[in-house]
Motif scaffolding. Sequence first.
Motif, PDB file in Angstrom:
ATOM      1  N   ASP A 176      -1.870   4.779   4.619  1.00  0.00           N
ATOM      2  CA  ASP A 176      -2.472   3.458   4.712  1.00  0.00           C
ATOM      3  C   ASP A 176      -3.206   3.128   3.422  1.00  0.00           C
ATOM      4  OD1 ASP A 176      -3.324   1.027   5.851  1.00  0.00           O
ATOM      5  OD2 ASP A 176      -5.251   1.947   6.372  1.00  0.00           O
ATOM      6  N   THR A 177      -2.949   1.938   2.877  1.00  0.00           N
ATOM      7  CA  THR A 177      -3.534   1.535   1.601  1.00  0.00           C
ATOM      8  C   THR A 177      -4.731   0.604   1.747  1.00  0.00           C
ATOM      9  OG1 THR A 177      -2.069  -0.391   1.406  1.00  0.00           O
ATOM     10  CG2 THR A 177      -1.266   1.711   0.522  1.00  0.00           C
ATOM     11  N   GLU A 223      -2.586  -3.549   4.323  1.00  0.00           N
ATOM     12  CA  GLU A 223      -1.569  -3.760   5.340  1.00  0.00           C
ATOM     13  C   GLU A 223      -0.198  -3.266   4.887  1.00  0.00           C
ATOM     14  OE1 GLU A 223      -1.629  -7.851   6.451  1.00  0.00           O
ATOM     15  OE2 GLU A 223      -3.612  -7.741   7.394  1.00  0.00           O
ATOM     16  N   THR A 224      -0.173  -2.215   4.091  1.00  0.00           N
ATOM     17  CA  THR A 224       1.068  -1.566   3.684  1.00  0.00           C
ATOM     18  C   THR A 224       0.961  -0.077   3.994  1.00  0.00           C
ATOM     19  OG1 THR A 224       0.215  -1.326   1.423  1.00  0.00           O
ATOM     20  CG2 THR A 224       1.635  -3.217   1.864  1.00  0.00           C
ATOM     21  N   SER A 225       2.108   0.547   4.201  1.00  0.00           N
ATOM     22  CA  SER A 225       2.121   1.954   4.604  1.00  0.00           C
ATOM     23  C   SER A 225       2.346   2.920   3.451  1.00  0.00           C
ATOM     24  CB  SER A 225       3.219   2.178   5.658  1.00  0.00           C
ATOM     25  OG  SER A 225       4.487   1.847   5.118  1.00  0.00           O
TER      26      SER A 225
END
Length: 328
Positions: free
Chosen positions: A94-95, A98-100
Motif C-alpha cells: 500500500d502506497t 490508493e495504489t497497491s
Amino acid sequence: MFDSPELIEGSGKTDDEEGPLREICILPFPLDDALIQGETKELCLYEERFHHLFEKSTKYHGGVVAMGLLAPPAGILQTMPLCEIESYQTMEGDTGFETSFSILATIRAVGRGTLVSIKEEDGDTEFLTGWCTEMCDDPSSENGKTGGGRDIMQLGNDLADKLEGVFNSIIILENEVDQMQDEDFDQIDSEPSEATLRRIQLESELGLDDDESEDEEEESDDDDVDSFRFRFQQALASAKASDTQGYRIASTSSELGEKMRSVQELTALSWAYFSLDIWSPDILTSRLRAIELNELCGRLRLALVMMMEHRSKLRETLKSRDSNDEQL
C-alpha cells in the motif's frame, strides 16, 4: 533517441531543421531538480496516473520521458531535459495513494527537447503529454563556422584550454581555503578540556590511538577519491557516455593537430563543468541557462564566466582572512 516515434498526422511537420514533431510524456519537476546531460535521478512513482505515464513511455516512446520544469507563475519552461528510463523495479504494498504498488526508476538525461504545445487532456489521460522537437547543438553551423566567422573547433578548444586553467587554479584555492578553515578549527580546539585530556590518556593506555591514526589515513584516501578533479572526471565520463547527438561540424582550420579535442569531447566538457557533484546548488541559474543554449561555444563561455566568478569569491575569502590576520 525515440525508438518508437509518434509523428502528428496532418501536422505538416517533417524532418526539417528542427526535426520531427513527437509526442512525449512529461513528468513535472521543480527547477532545482533539472538534470543536465549524463546526470541521473531516482524516482519513486506512487500515483496511478504516473504508473500510466510510465507504461506509455516504455511502450510507445522507447522509454523516454521529458522533465517538465515548473516555473510559477509562467508554467513549464519550453526547453526540457529528455531522459531515458535506465532501470526500474516494482514494489508491492500500500502506497497511501490508493495504489497497491510503487515503481522505483532511475532516469538519465540524454538530450533536450523544445516543447511546442501541451496536449489537451481527455477523459482517459490523467498525466501531462505534449508535442516536442529534439534540440541539438549548432543546428546551422555545419560549415564549421560561428556566426562571427570563427572556426568552431578552434574556438572550442581555446575555451576548453582556458577552462582547464581556471579549474586547476580553483582546485589550488579550494585547498588553501580548506587549510585556512582547518587552522581556525585547530585554534579553537588548541586548548583541550580536562575531560578531553583524560580521554586521550585512556586511549593511549588502551592502545586505541593507533586505530585512530589508521582511520585518519582511510579518511585521507576517501578525500582523494572525493576530490574536485575526481568528481569532474566522473561527470565528464557520464556526459560523454550519455551523448545521443549526431555531429556534422567539421573544422575549416588546417592548424588543428591530433591533440585537439573532438566535438564530442568539447560537448561533454561543456556539460561536465555544470555538474552539481562539483559545485554547490547556487549555480542553478547557470545550469538552467546551459540547458537552454544550443551553441557549444556559448555553453563553454558560460561555464568559463561561472568558474571565474567562483574563483574570484575564493580569492576574496583568502584576502579577507589575510586582512584579519594583519589587524591582529
